[in-house]
Design a protein around this motif. Structure first.
Motif, PDB file in Angstrom:
ATOM      1  N   LEU A   1     -79.116  69.268  15.852  1.00 48.91           N
ATOM      2  CA  LEU A   1     -78.967  70.624  15.332  1.00 48.91           C
ATOM      3  C   LEU A   1     -77.920  71.420  16.108  1.00 48.91           C
ATOM      4  N   ALA A   2     -77.623  71.017  17.335  1.00 44.18           N
ATOM      5  CA  ALA A   2     -76.557  71.683  18.089  1.00 44.18           C
ATOM      6  C   ALA A   2     -75.181  71.288  17.586  1.00 44.18           C
ATOM      7  N   CYS A   3     -75.091  70.138  16.919  1.00 39.50           N
ATOM      8  CA  CYS A   3     -73.776  69.647  16.486  1.00 39.50           C
ATOM      9  C   CYS A   3     -73.133  70.529  15.418  1.00 39.50           C
ATOM     10  N   SER A   4     -73.914  70.985  14.440  1.00 43.12           N
ATOM     11  CA  SER A   4     -73.321  71.717  13.315  1.00 43.12           C
ATOM     12  C   SER A   4     -72.622  73.013  13.729  1.00 43.12           C
ATOM     13  N   PRO A   5     -73.268  73.911  14.481  1.00 40.96           N
ATOM     14  CA  PRO A   5     -72.567  75.141  14.842  1.00 40.96           C
ATOM     15  C   PRO A   5     -71.378  74.888  15.751  1.00 40.96           C
ATOM     16  N   LEU A   6     -71.506  73.953  16.683  1.00 42.07           N
ATOM     17  CA  LEU A   6     -70.392  73.655  17.583  1.00 42.07           C
ATOM     18  C   LEU A   6     -69.240  73.015  16.815  1.00 42.07           C
ATOM     19  N   PHE A   7     -69.554  72.262  15.774  1.00 36.45           N
ATOM     20  CA  PHE A   7     -68.506  71.639  14.964  1.00 36.45           C
ATOM     21  C   PHE A   7     -67.546  72.670  14.379  1.00 36.45           C
ATOM     22  N   TRP A   8     -68.084  73.825  13.930  1.00 34.26           N
ATOM     23  CA  TRP A   8     -67.237  74.777  13.203  1.00 34.26           C
ATOM     24  C   TRP A   8     -66.184  75.436  14.080  1.00 34.26           C
ATOM     25  N   SER A   9     -66.266  75.242  15.389  1.00 35.03           N
ATOM     26  CA  SER A   9     -65.188  75.696  16.260  1.00 35.03           C
ATOM     27  C   SER A   9     -63.931  74.845  16.078  1.00 35.03           C
TER      28      SER A   9
ATOM     29  N   VAL B   1     -78.276  77.597  21.526  1.00 35.76           N
ATOM     30  CA  VAL B   1     -77.748  78.837  22.091  1.00 35.76           C
ATOM     31  C   VAL B   1     -77.063  78.565  23.431  1.00 35.76           C
ATOM     32  N   GLY B   2     -77.685  77.739  24.254  1.00 40.57           N
ATOM     33  CA  GLY B   2     -77.104  77.430  25.561  1.00 40.57           C
ATOM     34  C   GLY B   2     -75.769  76.720  25.449  1.00 40.57           C
ATOM     35  N   LEU B   3     -75.664  75.748  24.552  1.00 42.15           N
ATOM     36  CA  LEU B   3     -74.410  75.016  24.392  1.00 42.15           C
ATOM     37  C   LEU B   3     -73.321  75.898  23.789  1.00 42.15           C
ATOM     38  N   GLY B   4     -73.700  76.816  22.888  1.00 41.08           N
ATOM     39  CA  GLY B   4     -72.708  77.723  22.317  1.00 41.08           C
ATOM     40  C   GLY B   4     -72.090  78.622  23.368  1.00 41.08           C
ATOM     41  N   ARG B   5     -72.910  79.158  24.252  1.00 40.01           N
ATOM     42  CA  ARG B   5     -72.406  80.008  25.336  1.00 40.01           C
ATOM     43  C   ARG B   5     -71.509  79.193  26.272  1.00 40.01           C
ATOM     44  N   SER B   6     -71.916  77.961  26.551  1.00 39.05           N
ATOM     45  CA  SER B   6     -71.134  77.116  27.445  1.00 39.05           C
ATOM     46  C   SER B   6     -69.778  76.768  26.840  1.00 39.05           C
TER      47      SER B   6
ATOM     48  N   PRO C   1     -62.418  86.347  17.049  1.00 35.11           N
ATOM     49  CA  PRO C   1     -61.413  85.305  17.290  1.00 35.11           C
ATOM     50  C   PRO C   1     -62.084  84.022  17.751  1.00 35.11           C
ATOM     51  N   SER C   2     -61.324  82.921  17.752  1.00 35.82           N
ATOM     52  CA  SER C   2     -61.919  81.593  17.973  1.00 35.82           C
ATOM     53  C   SER C   2     -62.626  81.478  19.319  1.00 35.82           C
ATOM     54  N   HIS C   3     -62.091  82.119  20.379  1.00 37.43           N
ATOM     55  CA  HIS C   3     -62.710  81.936  21.696  1.00 37.43           C
ATOM     56  C   HIS C   3     -64.020  82.705  21.840  1.00 37.43           C
ATOM     57  N   ARG C   4     -64.387  83.503  20.847  1.00 33.33           N
ATOM     58  CA  ARG C   4     -65.695  84.178  20.837  1.00 33.33           C
ATOM     59  C   ARG C   4     -66.595  83.640  19.722  1.00 33.33           C
ATOM     60  N   ARG C   5     -66.112  82.662  18.989  1.00 34.05           N
ATOM     61  CA  ARG C   5     -66.784  82.282  17.749  1.00 34.05           C
ATOM     62  C   ARG C   5     -67.905  81.272  17.948  1.00 34.05           C
ATOM     63  N   ALA C   6     -67.799  80.386  18.944  1.00 32.19           N
ATOM     64  CA  ALA C   6     -68.828  79.346  19.105  1.00 32.19           C
ATOM     65  C   ALA C   6     -70.193  79.969  19.367  1.00 32.19           C
ATOM     66  N   ARG C   7     -70.234  80.978  20.242  1.00 35.69           N
ATOM     67  CA  ARG C   7     -71.519  81.636  20.534  1.00 35.69           C
ATOM     68  C   ARG C   7     -72.072  82.314  19.288  1.00 35.69           C
ATOM     69  N   VAL C   8     -71.186  82.978  18.532  1.00 37.37           N
ATOM     70  CA  VAL C   8     -71.634  83.673  17.323  1.00 37.37           C
ATOM     71  C   VAL C   8     -72.226  82.683  16.331  1.00 37.37           C
ATOM     72  N   ILE C   9     -71.507  81.568  16.086  1.00 38.68           N
ATOM     73  CA  ILE C   9     -71.966  80.612  15.091  1.00 38.68           C
ATOM     74  C   ILE C   9     -73.233  79.891  15.556  1.00 38.68           C
ATOM     75  N   THR C  10     -73.323  79.582  16.844  1.00 41.83           N
ATOM     76  CA  THR C  10     -74.533  78.901  17.311  1.00 41.83           C
ATOM     77  C   THR C  10     -75.751  79.814  17.259  1.00 41.83           C
ATOM     78  N   VAL C  11     -75.576  81.095  17.586  1.00 38.36           N
ATOM     79  CA  VAL C  11     -76.708  82.019  17.473  1.00 38.36           C
ATOM     80  C   VAL C  11     -77.094  82.180  16.010  1.00 38.36           C
TER      81      VAL C  11
END
Length: 439
Positions: free
Chosen positions: A360-368, A309-314, A148-158
């Motif tokens: 490079l942190a922008c792309s994975p965080l964007f997909w949230s 990884v750090g920003l995705g977890r945050s 689900p979306s609230h678990r997705r940022a960490r998954v996509i950033t990793v």
């Protein structure tokens, strides 16, 4: 273990919540490292042309503009076939289609050893784009079937940490291959690099057929109660996406999807401007030898891995998306400006590392953002459309930097342009309503 009835977010009983967390941890470790491996191979084959340039351009007489056009033309093929590829993936399943994508691009990437002119270079890059179209948005869509979306940022950033990881290991590897195999059996080092680095794509593509499951209902490695948790959470989230477009036609008419495409375009311009030109920038700073250039080029990507990884977890912890995007974009812009303006090698590489961490942190965080309101068939088409339009920046960015470098004799003007795109991207993210994405 039986699972209780669905409860409101944050109100699950402690015993159920611990079971849910263990279930998602199990899914994470089963899927994400393997998907990372796939993307490491994908990204290496996509951007190793940046290292090939160090020998290929001189041997074949390519101008900086010709190289930039060839590097970027990959994304025209990618753009044209992205949406159809993701729709096919939605119909036939990720396992078969991702395997097809990887095997095809591996074969084409290996065939780059036959490039002997600007025309063949352009043609092979275009074909590589067609072959790889659908891989990245396909994985993003695949992730929405499991998290689900609230678990997705960490998954996509990793998962997307594969980009800097491919730079950490791939840059020194590419430099070493080009030095060690140069003129072996009559082939140049850049030809050996394309051939050797294509093999993993074919092998991992075959492994996809044996390892991946399309969705939780097909996963024999999950217990029935674990499958129930995943299916319940995804179904509950889909019911909240009442304003999601439900067909290809409505996706193309959806202004929100097009605005997301603009944001992604601006961020991708920085990402690929960095990826395709880092070896050239490092060489211009005074570093000599392909292997040494590879080692130094790995530093910005190593920094970016930690930051991503750090920003995705945050972002998942605070359930906040917008400022987690705006901050890195602005920091990345500052890094590009300082790197372009500096004449000191240490300062330039340090600033380039800051830029890499930000962009490079922008792309994975964007997909949230878009996955917070897209679902079903609308998600398949919407994610593909956003990714394909955004990745046109992968054509525009390298080409513009190459043309500016030919015109000015320096990469500085190109770096300033990339900084501007990141600032504009941050401004667009600020305009996104928080209620839409902070879930």
């Amino acid at each position: 273990m039986p699972v209780q009835a669905a409860t409101a977010p944050g109100s699950a009983a402690p015993t159920e919540q611990s079971f849910i967390d263990r279930t998602y941890s199990k899914v994470f470790w089963r899927l994400v490292p393997f998907l990372m491996l796939c993307y490491i191979v994908a990204y290496l084959d996509r951007v190793n042309v940046g290292f090939a340039k160090l020998q290929m351009s001189k041997e074949l007489g390519f101008s900086e503009t010709a190289y930039g056009l060839g590097a970027g033309i990959f994304f025209l093929g990618y753009f044209l076939f992205e949406v159809p590829s993701n729709i096919i993936l939605h119909k036939v399943g990720a396992r078969v289609w991702i395997a097809r994508i990887m095997i095809t691009w591996g074969l084409i990437s290996g065939a780059f050893l036959f490039v002997n002119s600007e025309t063949t270079f352009y043609a092979m890059r275009f074909l590589l784009g067609i072959a790889e179209a659908g891989f990245y948005p396909g994985v993003i869509l695949y992730v929405t079937n499991w998290f689900p979306s609230h678990r997705r940022a960490r998954v996509i950033t990793v998962f997307m940490a594969a980009i800097p990881i491919s730079g950490v290991f791939g840059n020194p590897l590419s430099g070493w291959i080009m030095d060690a195999f140069h003129e072996a059996h009559g082939l140049s080092g850049w030809q050996w690099m394309f051939l050797i680095e294509a093999v993993p794509a074919v092998l991992v593509g075959i492994a996809v057929l044996l390892y991946l499951d399309n969705r939780p209902s097909e996963a024999k490695w999950l217990d029935p109660a674990e499958r129930q948790v995943l299916e319940r959470d995804i179904a509950a989230e889909d019911r909240t996406k009442t304003d999601s477009p439900h067909s290809l036609a409505t996706v193309f008419r959806n202004g929100r999807v097009w605005f997301m495409s603009l944001i992604y375009f601006l961020f991708v311009a920085g990402q690929y401007g960095l990826a395709f030109w880092v070896p050239t920038i490092v060489k211009a700073s005074g570093i000599q030898g392909n292997f040494h250039i590879g080692l130094v080029s790995a530093i910005p990507f190593l920094v970016a891995t930690v930051v991503m990884v750090g920003l995705g977890r945050s972002a998942d912890h605070f359930r906040e998306r917008r400022w987690h995007l705006i901050g890195p974009a602005l920091i990345g812009a500052v890094g590009f400006v300082v790197s372009a303006a500096s004449t000191d090698t240490v300062v330039a590489i340090t600033a380039l590392s800051v830029a890499a961490g930000g962009v490079l942190a922008c792309s994975p965080l964007f997909w949230s953002l878009p996955t917070a309101f897209l679902s079903g068939a609308g998600a398949a088409a919407g994610i593909a459309l956003i990714n394909s339009v955004g990745n046109l920046a992968g054509f525009a960015g390298p080409y513009a930097i190459g043309a500016l470098r030919d015109y000015t004799g320096s990469t500085a003007a190109g770096m300033y342009v990339l900084a501007i795109t990141l600032v504009l991207g941050a401004a667009c993210v600020f305009a996104v309503p928080p209620r839409l994405v902070n879930k």
